[in-house]
Design a protein around this motif. Structure first.
Motif, PDB file in Angstrom:
ATOM      1  N   TRP A  87       0.814  -1.219   0.000  1.00 30.89           N
ATOM      2  CA  TRP A  87       0.000   0.000   0.000  1.00 30.89           C
ATOM      3  C   TRP A  87       0.847   1.268   0.000  1.00 30.89           C
ATOM      4  O   TRP A  87       0.513   2.230  -0.694  1.00 30.89           O
ATOM      5  CB  TRP A  87      -0.898   0.022   1.226  1.00 30.89           C
ATOM      6  N   THR A  88       1.911   1.298   0.803  1.00 33.23           N
ATOM      7  CA  THR A  88       2.615   2.553   1.060  1.00 33.23           C
ATOM      8  C   THR A  88       4.089   2.533   0.698  1.00 33.23           C
ATOM      9  O   THR A  88       4.716   3.598   0.648  1.00 33.23           O
ATOM     10  CB  THR A  88       2.497   2.937   2.547  1.00 33.23           C
ATOM     11  N   GLY A  89       4.681   1.355   0.502  1.00 26.39           N
ATOM     12  CA  GLY A  89       6.107   1.270   0.286  1.00 26.39           C
ATOM     13  C   GLY A  89       6.903   1.166   1.566  1.00 26.39           C
ATOM     14  O   GLY A  89       8.132   1.048   1.530  1.00 26.39           O
ATOM     15  N   GLU A  90       6.238   1.182   2.725  1.00 29.32           N
ATOM     16  CA  GLU A  90       6.894   1.031   4.024  1.00 29.32           C
ATOM     17  C   GLU A  90       6.671  -0.388   4.518  1.00 29.32           C
ATOM     18  O   GLU A  90       5.530  -0.849   4.641  1.00 29.32           O
ATOM     19  CB  GLU A  90       6.333   2.033   5.030  1.00 29.32           C
ATOM     20  N   LEU A  91       7.757  -1.077   4.837  1.00 28.61           N
ATOM     21  CA  LEU A  91       7.654  -2.496   5.142  1.00 28.61           C
ATOM     22  C   LEU A  91       7.162  -2.766   6.561  1.00 28.61           C
ATOM     23  O   LEU A  91       6.432  -3.722   6.801  1.00 28.61           O
ATOM     24  CB  LEU A  91       9.010  -3.170   4.927  1.00 28.61           C
ATOM     25  N   ARG A  92       7.525  -1.947   7.511  1.00 33.79           N
ATOM     26  CA  ARG A  92       7.138  -2.206   8.892  1.00 33.79           C
ATOM     27  C   ARG A  92       5.766  -1.611   9.167  1.00 33.79           C
ATOM     28  O   ARG A  92       5.522  -0.442   8.911  1.00 33.79           O
ATOM     29  CB  ARG A  92       8.162  -1.596   9.852  1.00 33.79           C
ATOM     30  N   ASP A  93       4.844  -2.434   9.686  1.00 31.55           N
ATOM     31  CA  ASP A  93       3.495  -1.946  10.001  1.00 31.55           C
ATOM     32  C   ASP A  93       3.286  -2.022  11.509  1.00 31.55           C
ATOM     33  O   ASP A  93       3.229  -3.101  12.087  1.00 31.55           O
ATOM     34  CB  ASP A  93       2.427  -2.777   9.285  1.00 31.55           C
ATOM     35  N   LEU A  94       3.172  -0.858  12.142  1.00 37.95           N
ATOM     36  CA  LEU A  94       3.008  -0.803  13.592  1.00 37.95           C
ATOM     37  C   LEU A  94       1.597  -0.406  13.996  1.00 37.95           C
ATOM     38  O   LEU A  94       1.311  -0.236  15.173  1.00 37.95           O
ATOM     39  CB  LEU A  94       4.019   0.196  14.195  1.00 37.95           C
ATOM     40  N   GLN A  95       0.699  -0.243  13.039  1.00 38.30           N
ATOM     41  CA  GLN A  95      -0.660   0.173  13.340  1.00 38.30           C
ATOM     42  C   GLN A  95      -1.522  -1.039  13.700  1.00 38.30           C
ATOM     43  O   GLN A  95      -1.360  -2.127  13.146  1.00 38.30           O
ATOM     44  CB  GLN A  95      -1.273   0.887  12.136  1.00 38.30           C
TER      45      GLN A  95
END
Length: 261
Positions: free
Chosen positions: A103-111
């Motif tokens: 979705w965003t190009g950011e690998l770590r999802d902390l949400q």
């Protein structure tokens, strides 16, 4: 070759690609396969030759046929999400992290992936009219319009809003499946990081099975979710992407995909 049918290896050699690429063509509707008497895949010689001729017209002489999108690239025996090897992601990352990455190009999802309580209650009420043996896919088709109806922000199709809605929508799909009353599954363990106690894979297992997961079961389910996170041009995903292209809300997009399945 038997009766005008080729094996996967024979088709690959005729096309000048790897066998894995042949199956990629199948998943995109570019090539049909049949099951031989031995259960193995067979490909019509005429279709393979037609695809080979088209490939020669569409690519420079001597170049390997390459299939890619803005998100996914398939080359030889490897598949990449945004440049990251898919099979490495499936072994070392959670589905949530990979979805965030797509979705965003950011690998770590902390949400947190938390479903709206009112939506879950409404989905449970409408599912109560279904019989016990109803398949999960049919339950999701029934629940999706109800989840949409109780979300007043569903029409916000800005990028940031869609990511938030995506988390809530998937959480509601997973948590809205009936449970058999068993204890919560153990935490998911992937890669070398800390366990994930409330992962989508763990919650989905509880909605699909009545018993505890077998050893490695959660990791296998998480890997499966990662591997199909981008279906590329399968019929269901193509239908969903067409709906998204006209700014349909996320619930409508997912409903279209479920219906095409």
């Amino acid at each position: 070759m038997r009766g005008g049918l080729l094996t996967a290896q024979e088709a690959a050699e005729r096309l000048g690609v790897k066998p894995a690429t042949v199956y990629a063509y199948v998943s995109r509707g570019m090539l049909r396969r049949e099951r031989g008497p031995d259960g193995r895949s067979r490909f019509a010689l005429a279709e393979v030759d037609r695809l080979a001729r088209r490939g020669r017209r569409d690519r420079p002489q001597g170049a390997e046929l390459r299939i890619e999108s803005a998100l996914t690239a398939i080359e030889d025996d490897a598949i990449f999400y945004r440049g990251e090897d898919l099979f490495t992601l499936a072994r070392t990352r959670t589905f949530e992290e990979v979805a965030q990455f797509l979705w965003t190009g950011e690998l770590r999802d902390l949400q947190p992936w938390v479903a709206d309580r009112a939506g879950l209650e409404a989905a449970a009420r409408v599912q109560s009219a279904l019989s016990g043996p109803t398949l999960p896919l049919d339950r999701l088709r029934v629940a999706m319009p109800v989840l949409a109806a109780v979300d007043p922000l569903r029409h916000d199709t800005g990028m940031a809003a869609v990511v938030v809605t995506g988390r809530r929508l998937i959480a509601a799909m997973v948590d809205g499946l009936p449970r058999c009353g068993q204890d919560a599954p153990p935490p998911l363990k992937v890669g070398r990081g800390s366990p994930f106690p409330d992962s989508v894979a763990s919650r989905l297992w509880a909605g699909l099975a009545c018993g505890p997961p077998v050893r490695g079961g959660l990791e296998a389910l998480n890997a499966a979710l990662v591997l199909v996170a981008d279906h590329d041009l399968s019929v269901s995903t193509l239908a969903a992407r067409m709906a998204a292209s006209i700014a349909a809300d996320p619930y409508a997009v997912v409903s279209v995909g479920l219906s095409a399945l």
